[in-house]
Design an enzyme around this catalytic site. Structure first.
Site, short mmCIF file in Angstrom:
data_model
loop_
_atom_site.label_atom_id
_atom_site.label_comp_id
_atom_site.label_asym_id
_atom_site.label_seq_id
_atom_site.Cartn_x
_atom_site.Cartn_y
_atom_site.Cartn_z
N ARG A 147 55.10 50.08 56.43
CA ARG A 147 54.24 51.16 55.98
C ARG A 147 53.19 50.54 55.06
NH1 ARG A 147 56.79 53.09 59.40
NH2 ARG A 147 57.95 55.07 59.43
N SER A 174 27.32 45.22 33.90
CA SER A 174 26.97 45.72 32.56
C SER A 174 26.53 44.56 31.67
CB SER A 174 28.17 46.42 31.92
OG SER A 174 28.76 47.27 32.85
N GLU A 200 41.63 44.00 47.65
CA GLU A 200 40.54 44.63 48.39
C GLU A 200 39.43 43.62 48.72
OE1 GLU A 200 37.78 47.38 46.61
OE2 GLU A 200 38.21 46.67 44.60
N ASP A 242 39.16 44.49 36.62
CA ASP A 242 39.17 43.41 37.62
C ASP A 242 39.46 42.02 37.06
OD1 ASP A 242 38.60 45.33 39.44
OD2 ASP A 242 36.59 44.60 39.97
O1 F6P Z 1 35.75 48.80 38.05
C1 F6P Z 1 36.12 47.89 38.99
C2 F6P Z 1 36.50 48.60 40.26
O2 F6P Z 1 37.59 49.46 40.04
C3 F6P Z 1 36.76 47.65 41.41
O3 F6P Z 1 38.06 47.14 41.38
C4 F6P Z 1 36.47 48.51 42.59
O4 F6P Z 1 36.05 47.72 43.69
C5 F6P Z 1 35.32 49.36 42.10
O5 F6P Z 1 35.42 49.40 40.69
C6 F6P Z 1 35.31 50.77 42.61
O6 F6P Z 1 34.13 51.35 42.17
P1 F6P Z 1 33.82 52.91 42.15
O7 F6P Z 1 34.51 53.48 40.96
O8 F6P Z 1 32.36 52.96 42.03
O9 F6P Z 1 34.37 53.49 43.41
#
Ligand code: F6P
Length: 324
Positions: free
Chosen positions: A244, A105, A222, A127
């Site tokens: 788990r 953005s 991630e 993030d």
């Molecule tokens: O906004 C950031 C985020 O939540 C990231 O942490 C994540 O990888 C991504 O957006 C997920 O994107 P979307 O909402 O497009 O699945």
């Protein structure tokens, strides 16, 4: 009367709504017409705009998501899309636009500013990956959501003497993972910045078990290049322990904003209008030592911040695992 517009772009984050509310109410105080652009840059291209007033934002301070909705617009990254967006801003007589979003953005905001549009950018992403600012809007709430859920899960892991592996969000940044790991006292943290391997996780867990832990917790971002099941498999094979795993997913991005994100969102919403009124634009708002500041927009995306190894080592100390 002047007209200022606001949009939310990219992934939504908690605190966007209170920021919109502050923007609307500050405009009203100064006889400025507040306009909401729906669905981010895509809505701007499609001229999807509404007049906002106090009644529309009356009780939104406690809501996650955004009443204006978001999008990730591929069209806005094209010259034709950008030109349409600029035309719509001019056609609607908009004197300044406030963009709330993450790094994609901000790129869009830079392009609008280059076309002569008065833009203020507000860092809104869970993030925490805009490095010119210590915090982005929503990060605090996302971490608190993650920690609360991990705490709950660890009660049942503890009862069963099982290990737990939790994946958290952060496409380009391991900050959610780091802060979640520290607050939930994880035995091991895996992020891209640390270059963590599955063998590193196994070693951390081995040490924790030797130290007497029966339900070790692993937090992974991630942004790692392996997945939950790979870690589960390695822990079973190398240490013979039962674990788990859970991908926390979107629970991190929704929900009521924390005190920090409400204050942060509110103050940035007010400041965005005040800056435009002073003919200041092409800047982004950030926070340092709990004080808001603004800085030229085009420098924000080049800023870099080191991964907080001091904080990471504090966590390792808590588990009597050697510093890195
Ligand atoms: O906004 C950031 C985020 O939540 C990231 O942490 C994540 O990888 C991504 O957006 C997920 O994107 P979307 O909402 O497009 O699945």
């Amino acid at each position: 009367m002047k007209r200022y517009a606001i949009l939310c772009s990219g992934g939504d984050s908690q605190g966007m709504n209170i920021c919109i509310k502050a923007f609307v109410n500050t405009c009203a105080t100064h006889d400025i017409i507040p306009i909401g652009i729906r669905r981010g840059y895509q809505g701007l291209i499609e001229n999807d705009m509404i007049f906002l007033d106090g009644s529309m934002v009356e009780n939104i301070q406690g809501l996650g998501g955004t009443i204006l909705k978001v999008s990730r617009s591929a069209e806005f990254r094209t010259q034709a899309g950008l030109d349409k967006a600029v035309r719509n801003l001019k056609k609607n007589g908009i004197d300044g636009v406030v963009v709330i979003g993450g790094n994609g953005s901000f790129n869009g905001a830079v392009n609008l500013a280059a076309k002569g549009i008065n833009v203020i950018a507000i860092p809104g992403t869970i993030d925490n990956d805009l490095y010119y600012t210590e915090r982005t809007l929503g990060f605090d709430t996302a971490v608190n959501n993650a920690v609360r859920n991990v705490d709950d899960m660890m009660q049942t892991m503890d009862a069963n003497s099982r290990g737990m592996i939790v994946k958290v969000m952060g496409r380009d940044s391991g900050d959610i993972a780091l802060y979640t790991a520290v607050c939930s006292m994880a035995n091991s943290l895996a992020t891209k910045e640390l270059g963590t391997t599955i063998d590193d996780i196994v070693e951390d867990v081995r040490t924790s078990i030797n130290n007497g832990d029966v339900s070790p917790l692993i937090i992974m971002s991630e942004n790692c290049d392996f997945d939950l099941k790979d870690v589960e498999k390695a822990l079973r094979k190398d240490l013979g322990i039962d674990t788990r795993s859970t991908d926390l997913g979107y629970i991190q991005r929704g929900g009521t904003p924390t005190m920090f994100d409400r204050m942060f969102g509110m103050n940035m919403g007010i400041m965005s209008v005040e800056l435009l009124m002073q003919d200041i634009s092409g800047v982004a708002i950030g926070i340092k030592n709990n004080e808001l500041f603004y800085t030229p927009l085009d420098t924000c995306l080049n800023a870099r911040r080191e991964f907080d190894t001091k904080l990471y080592n504090a966590l390792r100390t808590m588990h009597n695992i050697g510093k890195k």
